[in-house]
Motif scaffolding. Sequence first.
Motif, PDB file in Angstrom:
ATOM      1  N   HIS A   1      13.562  -0.519   6.305  1.00 53.47           N
ATOM      2  CA  HIS A   1      14.147  -1.077   5.088  1.00 53.47           C
ATOM      3  C   HIS A   1      13.377  -2.322   4.669  1.00 53.47           C
ATOM      4  N   GLY A   2      13.458  -2.639   3.403  1.00 59.03           N
ATOM      5  CA  GLY A   2      12.937  -3.896   2.875  1.00 59.03           C
ATOM      6  C   GLY A   2      11.504  -3.893   2.407  1.00 59.03           C
ATOM      7  N   TRP A   3      10.737  -2.859   2.710  1.00 64.91           N
ATOM      8  CA  TRP A   3       9.314  -2.891   2.372  1.00 64.91           C
ATOM      9  C   TRP A   3       9.036  -2.465   0.940  1.00 64.91           C
ATOM     10  N   ASP A   4      10.006  -1.861   0.284  1.00 62.62           N
ATOM     11  CA  ASP A   4       9.796  -1.429  -1.100  1.00 62.62           C
ATOM     12  C   ASP A   4      10.255  -2.476  -2.115  1.00 62.62           C
ATOM     13  N   ILE A   5      10.799  -3.588  -1.623  1.00 63.21           N
ATOM     14  CA  ILE A   5      11.299  -4.625  -2.533  1.00 63.21           C
ATOM     15  C   ILE A   5      10.194  -5.569  -2.969  1.00 63.21           C
ATOM     16  N   LYS A   6       9.414  -6.037  -2.008  1.00 56.69           N
ATOM     17  CA  LYS A   6       8.290  -6.932  -2.291  1.00 56.69           C
ATOM     18  C   LYS A   6       7.074  -6.467  -1.496  1.00 56.69           C
ATOM     19  N   PRO A   7       5.883  -6.615  -2.048  1.00 54.90           N
ATOM     20  CA  PRO A   7       4.684  -6.196  -1.307  1.00 54.90           C
ATOM     21  C   PRO A   7       4.366  -7.148  -0.164  1.00 54.90           C
ATOM     22  N   VAL A   8       3.609  -6.652   0.784  1.00 55.82           N
ATOM     23  CA  VAL A   8       3.094  -7.465   1.877  1.00 55.82           C
ATOM     24  C   VAL A   8       1.801  -8.133   1.413  1.00 55.82           C
ATOM     25  N   ARG A   9       1.605  -9.375   1.823  1.00 53.92           N
ATOM     26  CA  ARG A   9       0.421 -10.144   1.443  1.00 53.92           C
ATOM     27  C   ARG A   9      -0.559 -10.170   2.626  1.00 53.92           C
ATOM     28  N   PHE A  10      -1.762  -9.626   2.413  1.00 52.28           N
ATOM     29  CA  PHE A  10      -2.809  -9.613   3.433  1.00 52.28           C
ATOM     30  C   PHE A  10      -3.909 -10.605   3.046  1.00 52.28           C
ATOM     31  N   GLN A  11      -4.435 -11.332   4.043  1.00 49.91           N
ATOM     32  CA  GLN A  11      -5.516 -12.273   3.779  1.00 49.91           C
ATOM     33  C   GLN A  11      -6.477 -12.326   4.964  1.00 49.91           C
ATOM     34  N   LEU A  12      -7.714 -12.723   4.669  1.00 46.07           N
ATOM     35  CA  LEU A  12      -8.659 -13.071   5.727  1.00 46.07           C
ATOM     36  C   LEU A  12      -9.520 -14.239   5.273  1.00 46.07           C
ATOM     37  N   TRP A  13      -9.953 -15.024   6.262  1.00 47.09           N
ATOM     38  CA  TRP A  13     -10.841 -16.154   6.035  1.00 47.09           C
ATOM     39  C   TRP A  13     -11.930 -16.116   7.102  1.00 47.09           C
TER      40      TRP A  13
ATOM     41  N   SER B   1     -15.305 -18.445   8.979  1.00 46.20           N
ATOM     42  CA  SER B   1     -15.750 -19.810   9.249  1.00 46.20           C
ATOM     43  C   SER B   1     -16.804 -20.297   8.270  1.00 46.20           C
ATOM     44  N   ASP B   2     -17.454 -19.377   7.536  1.00 42.34           N
ATOM     45  CA  ASP B   2     -18.449 -19.806   6.548  1.00 42.34           C
ATOM     46  C   ASP B   2     -17.905 -19.787   5.122  1.00 42.34           C
ATOM     47  N   GLY B   3     -16.559 -19.760   4.988  1.00 35.57           N
ATOM     48  CA  GLY B   3     -15.941 -19.945   3.673  1.00 35.57           C
ATOM     49  C   GLY B   3     -15.592 -18.693   2.903  1.00 35.57           C
ATOM     50  N   GLN B   4     -15.744 -17.515   3.470  1.00 33.13           N
ATOM     51  CA  GLN B   4     -15.366 -16.295   2.754  1.00 33.13           C
ATOM     52  C   GLN B   4     -13.853 -16.115   2.815  1.00 33.13           C
ATOM     53  N   HIS B   5     -13.294 -15.511   1.766  1.00 31.15           N
ATOM     54  CA  HIS B   5     -11.844 -15.303   1.688  1.00 31.15           C
ATOM     55  C   HIS B   5     -11.562 -14.006   0.954  1.00 31.15           C
ATOM     56  N   ALA B   6     -10.561 -13.279   1.408  1.00 25.48           N
ATOM     57  CA  ALA B   6     -10.127 -12.052   0.735  1.00 25.48           C
ATOM     58  C   ALA B   6      -8.607 -12.010   0.727  1.00 25.48           C
ATOM     59  N   LEU B   7      -8.040 -11.448  -0.329  1.00 22.83           N
ATOM     60  CA  LEU B   7      -6.592 -11.382  -0.507  1.00 22.83           C
ATOM     61  C   LEU B   7      -6.225 -10.030  -1.108  1.00 22.83           C
ATOM     62  N   SER B   8      -5.170  -9.421  -0.584  1.00 27.15           N
ATOM     63  CA  SER B   8      -4.672  -8.168  -1.158  1.00 27.15           C
ATOM     64  C   SER B   8      -3.169  -8.078  -0.969  1.00 27.15           C
ATOM     65  N   HIS B   9      -2.513  -7.283  -1.811  1.00 31.85           N
ATOM     66  CA  HIS B   9      -1.079  -7.050  -1.729  1.00 31.85           C
ATOM     67  C   HIS B   9      -0.829  -5.545  -1.680  1.00 31.85           C
ATOM     68  N   CYS B  10       0.155  -5.139  -0.906  1.00 27.61           N
ATOM     69  CA  CYS B  10       0.431  -3.705  -0.801  1.00 27.61           C
ATOM     70  C   CYS B  10       1.863  -3.472  -0.359  1.00 27.61           C
ATOM     71  N   ASN B  11       2.531  -2.507  -0.994  1.00 25.64           N
ATOM     72  CA  ASN B  11       3.836  -2.052  -0.518  1.00 25.64           C
ATOM     73  C   ASN B  11       3.617  -1.043   0.603  1.00 25.64           C
ATOM     74  N   LEU B  12       4.339  -1.196   1.700  1.00 29.49           N
ATOM     75  CA  LEU B  12       4.215  -0.266   2.816  1.00 29.49           C
ATOM     76  C   LEU B  12       5.039   0.978   2.517  1.00 29.49           C
ATOM     77  N   ASP B  13       4.455   2.140   2.749  1.00 29.95           N
ATOM     78  CA  ASP B  13       5.165   3.388   2.468  1.00 29.95           C
ATOM     79  C   ASP B  13       4.685   4.477   3.410  1.00 29.95           C
ATOM     80  N   ASP B  14       5.089   5.712   3.121  1.00 24.96           N
ATOM     81  CA  ASP B  14       4.694   6.901   3.884  1.00 24.96           C
ATOM     82  C   ASP B  14       5.145   6.831   5.340  1.00 24.96           C
ATOM     83  N   PRO B  15       6.466   6.843   5.598  1.00 25.08           N
ATOM     84  CA  PRO B  15       6.975   6.815   6.980  1.00 25.08           C
ATOM     85  C   PRO B  15       6.442   7.983   7.799  1.00 25.08           C
ATOM     86  N   GLY B  16       6.248   7.711   9.086  1.00 24.80           N
ATOM     87  CA  GLY B  16       5.811   8.755  10.007  1.00 24.80           C
ATOM     88  C   GLY B  16       4.307   8.899  10.130  1.00 24.80           C
ATOM     89  N   CYS B  17       3.533   8.085   9.397  1.00 24.53           N
ATOM     90  CA  CYS B  17       2.076   8.182   9.433  1.00 24.53           C
ATOM     91  C   CYS B  17       1.457   6.834   9.807  1.00 24.53           C
TER      92      CYS B  17
END
Length: 291
Positions: free
Chosen positions: A201-213, A215-231
């Motif tokens: 429960h709860g994963w279809d209400i708001k997306p999950v926020r993924f990030q990476l950083w 040491s040399d200053g690179q950054h990435a950001l993505s958002h995704c709703n978790l779905d497809d139970p059983g996989c």
Amino acid sequence: MGAGVSSILGPDGEGGAHETGLGDLPESCVAEVMLHLDPPGICRLARLSRTFRGAASGDFVWETKLPRNYQYLLQQASDDEAQKASLTKKEIYARLCRRNLFDGGTKEFWLEKYKGRLCMSISSKALLITGIDDRRYWNYIPTEESRFHSVAYLQQIWWFEVDGEIEFCFPPGTYSLYYRLHLGRPSRRLRRRICSTEHIHGWDIKPVRFQLWTSDGQHALSHCNLDDPGCWIRYHVGDFMVASSDVPTKVKFSMKQIDCTHTKGGLCVDSVLIYPKGLRQEKKSTASLNL
């Protein structure tokens, strides 16, 4: 490619002349050809003759297939200095293609066999998980579906956060980072795989926020709703580049859903994966390295 070629006729066009085959090629010439093949191709050619087998064992052939920092990788893979000193380049390649655990068995790396590119997996036990010590929220459950034989299972929590970091001398290249997740609790009953969905429960209400950083200053950001139970699904966090293997690259990564207006639950966290960008993970090849 066949193991032999047709006979070469004598000057009068008659048979009976000395037959030549691939095995008559100089070993040095065969080795030069092998420089342009991938490792599985080299291993297949090695079966043709003694000459091909000898060429396929040459250090100068396999050194071109190894990452530039293979000595560092070998150091991480084994503590036996005497054994490492006696390995040929072919044996080093085979050793690094196997599963190499480090950091107390909570992380592992290996080389994919075709191009010798580095892959890495980081267990859930090496991650910083909010609430992991409270069994009302999280439990580690055994499973054969994880390379580490257990996953972190979330029953219910308000503040969801799973962080981690790795510092490693990656070979130069571009890498993609993923979280490997599963909605529902997998198990087996009467030798059949089943998935319990009671806590999802709860994963279809708001997306999950993924990030990476990095040491040399690179950054990435993505958002995704978790779905497809059983996989089991690999959620792409982002990519990062490594310019040099001489200096360790520190990568920090995070997965959050901290909206406390609702609870979240029914999620398995297996690992974080780092693969060369563009690696076709879904491909299941039957080719093997007979090293």
